[in-house]
Design an enzyme around this catalytic site. Structure first.
Site, PDB file in Angstrom:
ATOM      1  N   SER A  73      -9.307   1.397   3.153  1.00 23.56           N
ATOM      2  CA  SER A  73      -8.502   2.192   2.256  1.00 23.56           C
ATOM      3  C   SER A  73      -7.379   1.403   1.585  1.00 23.56           C
ATOM      4  O   SER A  73      -6.674   1.935   0.729  1.00 23.56           O
ATOM      5  CB  SER A  73      -7.885   3.368   3.037  1.00 23.56           C
ATOM      6  OG  SER A  73      -7.008   2.898   4.060  1.00 23.56           O
ATOM      7  N   LYS A  83       0.851  -1.188   0.000  1.00 23.91           N
ATOM      8  CA  LYS A  83       0.000   0.000   0.000  1.00 23.91           C
ATOM      9  C   LYS A  83       0.888   1.241   0.000  1.00 23.91           C
ATOM     10  O   LYS A  83       1.943   1.261   0.654  1.00 23.91           O
ATOM     11  CB  LYS A  83      -0.893  -0.033   1.245  1.00 23.91           C
ATOM     12  CG  LYS A  83      -1.909   1.085   1.369  1.00 23.91           C
ATOM     13  CD  LYS A  83      -2.747   0.872   2.626  1.00 23.91           C
ATOM     14  CE  LYS A  83      -3.813   1.923   2.810  1.00 23.91           C
ATOM     15  NZ  LYS A  83      -4.634   1.673   4.037  1.00 23.91           N
ATOM     16  N   SER A 131      -9.581  -0.862   7.281  1.00 22.18           N
ATOM     17  CA  SER A 131      -8.944  -0.704   5.978  1.00 22.18           C
ATOM     18  C   SER A 131      -8.217  -1.925   5.443  1.00 22.18           C
ATOM     19  O   SER A 131      -7.817  -1.940   4.285  1.00 22.18           O
ATOM     20  CB  SER A 131      -7.985   0.492   6.015  1.00 22.18           C
ATOM     21  OG  SER A 131      -8.717   1.692   6.087  1.00 22.18           O
TER      22      SER A 131
END
Length: 486
Positions: free
Chosen positions: A160, A85, A184
């Site tokens: 996310s 990420k 997330s």
């Protein structure tokens, strides 16, 4: 000769076996994943999950192949391509946090967990898209646009850590790293039919991960299988002097989560179901039914399933969220430690007016606190303590090994539609670990996730329950829009 798409849906163990037997190399794995990314990330369904590819990945893979030929094998991740990420610091790639204001931010060193992964022999293939500044769960960003769900590209992937989830689901890498502050990791895992684990805070370092809320932030893996998740966990947990919370947790880490996986752990496990976290609206009933059916299947595997009630649960969960009180100050502290940061505060990001329009209201709200401490912040922290006490008392009273509920009360929504995830606050609000596992699919073929919340440092038990579920048939099937290449 390797088949055209020999990495599709392959586990880390299968890829490792191919390299150990000489049927493949790390360099060949990198090239195979890059072919899939070229075919599907910006073309075909255009899932838009990759923000940066590592230009040195092939050379790093070749160096690891040389180590293997020389007789050095670092472990299960040796030569395995993974993705990160884009809120993990990387010394060889920018770290944007998904926002245009930080698109040029180049950290000077890797995040602690990234260093651990490289030491374990993983090849960092690149970085993935994320909901801008990790401030949402639909994975939209002014920097990268919308990321699409490979089970239906018209729908959101969750966030996310949505880019990581899409990339792992679509076999763009063997596994990936995300972060979880309020769902997330678990939400995109549920939306992509993956397994995703939110660890007990302190098991793995947050050093070098762009923060959202220090009281709630953790970093961790997403994977297609429980064994792959355990391999990634083994490589990333451990004490880090730069994150003092990890020093107290070090004694709770087993020699290997992978080595202690059990195939029949659901037999005799007592799982408490929280009916208050099941949706009753028309659009929620299908999800509730699918999760209830999964729990019934767990009962058939030997688990004891009982409904339990915690008075005031919804209010305590809602009031325990401290992101709005901490984000502004945590981001400023992170940016102050980045010599090359193009901005130094949330206020500067807002002044540039380049953030996604859907985030304007929430970012301005989070820029309002004037000091780190306030009566409202103290009240939120008190709610966290009350929530943990209530949940712990419930588990002790009913002799529960885990609590169960849907990860999301609805299916992944259409892109551009708001999506809420109130259930996701139970784990960060209590500080207890939770794992998301595939529960099934809606009539439209969208994945549904079941969440199991365990006791403090109960990651091994959660992994074992998930492993039993997976071995007994699980529920994962590959996304239809990113099939094996012909």
């Amino acid at each position: 000769m390797q088949p055209e798409d020999f990495v599709f849906e392959r586990s880390i163990a299968e890829l490792q076996d191919a390299m150990s037997s000489g049927r493949s190399t790390s360099h060949a794995l990198v090239q195979a994943y890059l072919r899939r990314i070229a075919a599907y990330d910006q073309h075909g369904p255009a899932v838009n999950s990759i923000i940066t590819l590592n230009p040195a990945a092939a050379a790093q893979a070749e160096a690891l192949d040389h180590e293997r030929r020389s007789g050095r094998l670092r472990g299960p991740l040796h030569g395995i391509p993974i993705l990160l990420k884009d809120n993990y610091d990387t010394a060889d790639m920018p770290t944007s946090g998904g926002t245009p204001a930080l698109a040029g931010l180049q950290p000077e060193r890797d995040a602690f967990q990234v260093r651990r992964l490289r030491q374990a022999g993983a090849v960092i293939l690149g970085k993935t898209t994320m909901h801008e500044l990790a401030c949402g769960i639909t994975n939209i960003s002014a920097l990268t646009g919308a990321t699409r769900n490979p089970y239906d590209p018209g729908h959101v992937p969750g966030g996310s850590s949505g880019g990581t989830a899409v990339a792992v689901a679509a076999s763009f890498a063997a596994a990936g790293m995300g972060s979880d502050t309020c769902g997330s990791i678990r939400i995109p895992a549920a939306c992509q039919s993956l397994v995703g684990l939110r660890i007990t805070p302190g098991l793995a370092s947050r050093s070098g991960i762009m923060p959202l809320s220090p009281s709630q932030d953790v970093g961790g893996p997403l994977a297609r299988t429980v064994r792959d998740l355990a391999i990634m966990l083994d490589a990333t947990v451990g004490p880090d002097p730069d994150d003092p919370a990890t020093l107290a947790a070090a004694d709770h880490i087993p020699p290997s989560y992978l080595a202690q996986l059990e195939p029949d752990a659901l037999g005799g496990a007592r799982i408490g179901v929280l009916p208050d976290l099941f949706g009753a609206q028309p659009e929620e009933l299908e999800i509730s039914d699918i999760v209830r059916q999964a729990l019934a299947a767990m009962r058939d595997l030997g688990a004891r399933i009982v409904d339990v009630h915690i008075a005031g649960l919804a209010d305590m969960m809602r009031n325990s969220n401290v992101i709005a009180h901490e984000f502004k100050f945590a981001l400023a502290a992170y940016l102050s430690g980045q010599p090359h940061a193009p901005v130094k505060s949330l206020a500067e990001i807002l002044r540039q007016q380049r953030h996604h329009e859907q985030l304007d209201a929430v970012l301005r709200l989070r820029d309002l606190p004037q000091t780190p401490d306030s009566p409202a912040y103290d009240a939120a922290q008190a709610a966290r303590h009350a929530l943990r006490a209530a949940v712990t008392a419930c588990m002790q009273q009913h002799r529960l090994d885990a609590l169960a509920y849907p990860v999301l009360r609805t299916a992944p929504v259409a892109i551009g539609t708001p999506m809420s995830g109130p259930n996701s606050q139970l784990s960060p609000g209590t500080g207890l670990p939770a794992i998301a596992i595939p529960a099934g699919y809606t009539r439209l073929g969208l994945p549904v996730g079941l969440e199991l919340l365990g006791r403090a440092y109960g990651e091994q038990s959660l992994l074992n329950y998930a492993a039993h579920w997976e071995l007994a048939g699980g529920r994962r099937r590959p996304p239809p829009y990113t099939p094996a290449l012909g």
